[in-house]
Motif scaffolding. Sequence first.
Motif, short mmCIF file in Angstrom:
data_model
loop_
_atom_site.label_atom_id
_atom_site.label_comp_id
_atom_site.label_asym_id
_atom_site.label_seq_id
_atom_site.Cartn_x
_atom_site.Cartn_y
_atom_site.Cartn_z
N LYS A 132 29.89 25.63 44.52
CA LYS A 132 31.06 26.22 45.17
C LYS A 132 32.23 25.25 45.17
O LYS A 132 33.38 25.64 44.95
N GLU A 133 31.97 23.97 45.42
CA GLU A 133 33.03 22.97 45.44
C GLU A 133 33.65 22.79 44.06
O GLU A 133 34.87 22.65 43.92
N ALA A 134 32.80 22.82 43.02
CA ALA A 134 33.29 22.66 41.66
C ALA A 134 34.18 23.84 41.27
O ALA A 134 35.24 23.67 40.65
N LEU A 135 33.77 25.05 41.65
CA LEU A 135 34.58 26.24 41.35
C LEU A 135 35.90 26.21 42.10
O LEU A 135 36.94 26.58 41.55
N ALA A 136 35.85 25.78 43.36
CA ALA A 136 37.07 25.70 44.17
C ALA A 136 38.03 24.68 43.56
O ALA A 136 39.25 24.89 43.54
N ARG A 137 37.50 23.56 43.08
CA ARG A 137 38.33 22.53 42.47
C ARG A 137 39.01 23.04 41.21
O ARG A 137 40.19 22.79 40.96
N LYS A 138 38.25 23.80 40.39
CA LYS A 138 38.82 24.35 39.16
C LYS A 138 39.92 25.36 39.47
O LYS A 138 40.93 25.41 38.78
N ARG A 139 39.70 26.17 40.51
CA ARG A 139 40.72 27.14 40.90
C ARG A 139 41.99 26.41 41.34
O ARG A 139 43.10 26.83 41.05
N ALA A 140 41.80 25.31 42.11
CA ALA A 140 42.94 24.54 42.60
C ALA A 140 43.71 23.91 41.44
O ALA A 140 44.92 23.71 41.52
N GLU A 141 42.99 23.61 40.34
CA GLU A 141 43.62 23.02 39.16
C GLU A 141 44.25 24.08 38.26
O GLU A 141 44.82 23.76 37.23
N GLY A 142 44.11 25.34 38.67
CA GLY A 142 44.72 26.41 37.90
C GLY A 142 43.86 26.96 36.78
O GLY A 142 44.34 27.73 35.94
N VAL A 143 42.59 26.56 36.76
CA VAL A 143 41.69 27.05 35.71
C VAL A 143 41.28 28.48 36.04
O VAL A 143 40.87 28.78 37.16
N ILE A 144 41.42 29.37 35.06
CA ILE A 144 41.03 30.76 35.25
C ILE A 144 39.55 30.90 34.96
O ILE A 144 39.08 30.59 33.86
N LEU A 145 38.79 31.36 35.93
CA LEU A 145 37.35 31.49 35.79
C LEU A 145 36.98 32.90 35.37
O LEU A 145 37.54 33.87 35.85
N GLY A 146 36.03 33.01 34.45
CA GLY A 146 35.59 34.31 33.99
C GLY A 146 36.57 34.93 33.03
O GLY A 146 37.55 34.30 32.60
N ARG A 147 36.34 36.16 32.68
CA ARG A 147 37.23 36.87 31.76
C ARG A 147 38.53 37.19 32.47
O ARG A 147 38.53 37.68 33.60
N PRO A 148 39.66 36.89 31.84
CA PRO A 148 40.96 37.17 32.45
C PRO A 148 41.05 38.63 32.89
O PRO A 148 40.57 39.52 32.21
N LYS A 149 41.69 38.83 34.03
CA LYS A 149 41.85 40.17 34.59
C LYS A 149 42.60 41.06 33.60
O LYS A 149 43.63 40.70 33.07
N GLY A 150 42.04 42.23 33.37
CA GLY A 150 42.68 43.19 32.49
C GLY A 150 42.36 42.99 31.03
O GLY A 150 42.68 43.82 30.19
N ARG A 151 41.69 41.91 30.69
CA ARG A 151 41.35 41.66 29.29
C ARG A 151 40.09 42.40 28.91
O ARG A 151 39.09 42.34 29.60
N LYS A 152 40.13 43.12 27.81
CA LYS A 152 38.99 43.89 27.38
C LYS A 152 38.21 43.14 26.31
O LYS A 152 38.75 42.31 25.59
N SER A 153 36.95 43.46 26.23
CA SER A 153 36.10 42.86 25.21
C SER A 153 36.57 43.30 23.84
O SER A 153 37.02 44.44 23.65
N SER A 154 36.46 42.41 22.85
CA SER A 154 36.88 42.74 21.48
C SER A 154 35.92 43.71 20.82
O SER A 154 36.23 44.33 19.81
N LYS A 155 34.73 43.86 21.37
CA LYS A 155 33.73 44.75 20.80
C LYS A 155 33.78 46.10 21.51
O LYS A 155 33.95 46.18 22.72
N THR A 156 33.64 47.17 20.73
CA THR A 156 33.62 48.52 21.28
C THR A 156 32.43 49.27 20.70
O THR A 156 31.68 48.74 19.88
N LYS A 157 32.31 50.54 21.09
CA LYS A 157 31.23 51.37 20.56
C LYS A 157 31.36 51.56 19.05
O LYS A 157 30.37 51.82 18.36
N LEU A 158 32.57 51.42 18.56
CA LEU A 158 32.83 51.68 17.14
C LEU A 158 32.83 50.43 16.28
O LEU A 158 33.01 50.53 15.06
N THR A 159 32.64 49.28 16.91
CA THR A 159 32.62 48.04 16.14
C THR A 159 31.51 48.10 15.08
O THR A 159 30.36 48.43 15.39
N GLY A 160 31.88 47.83 13.83
CA GLY A 160 30.91 47.89 12.74
C GLY A 160 30.97 49.21 11.98
O GLY A 160 30.31 49.38 10.95
#
Length: 203
Positions: A132-160
């Motif tokens: 928890k402390e490590a995650l809080a420190r990264k947030r304080a440093e401005g690091v975005i954790l996880g997939r950016p909000k609103g960003r969709k996966s590059s893969k879809t049902k039709l990929t391939g």
Amino acid sequence: MIYGYIRVSSDRQTVENQRFEINNFCEKNQMVIDRWLEETITGTKNVENRALGKLLNKMKKDDILICTELSRLGRNLLMIMGILNQCMSKEVKVWTIKDNYRLGNDINSKVLAFAFGLSAEIERNLISQRTKEALARKRAEGVILGRPKGRKSSKTKLTGQERKIKELLNNKVSYSAISRILKVHRLTITNFVKTNKLEVLKQ
């Protein structure tokens, strides 16, 4: 009766390592497992709702329960102590291999079990707190954790399916027909073609 107990948290984990350790221990000590109990379940689930709980209710005086370590019995101090207390009250022995404990109905066993459970609980809490402390420190440093909000996966049902879609389009098959063939919504086809720039050959 001698029981061998194996628990894993998910079906992706193998039980073979635990089985090997228990069998190896019994061979060295000239013992034979009379019955095995394996279950795939989280150690945080109440013991009453686990196969282990049913086994403990059936075990009798001088029966032995062997597992690789006490953490196989449960994932928190209260649960481990509850299980050990039940075993001790029934004069059932609990033997662990990695911890090298021989738990019976004597005061030394109770003290050792408490000490082990307490240290394991403290260690888990420390790990959780450090995370928890490590995650809080990264947030304080401005690091975005996880997939950016609103960003969709590059893969879809039709990929391939790009080549197949292009061939259908080249054969003047409508988007609606393609959507039925590939079992997706027509707008999914439209967006996929646009996003991947699937050009139609000019006739």
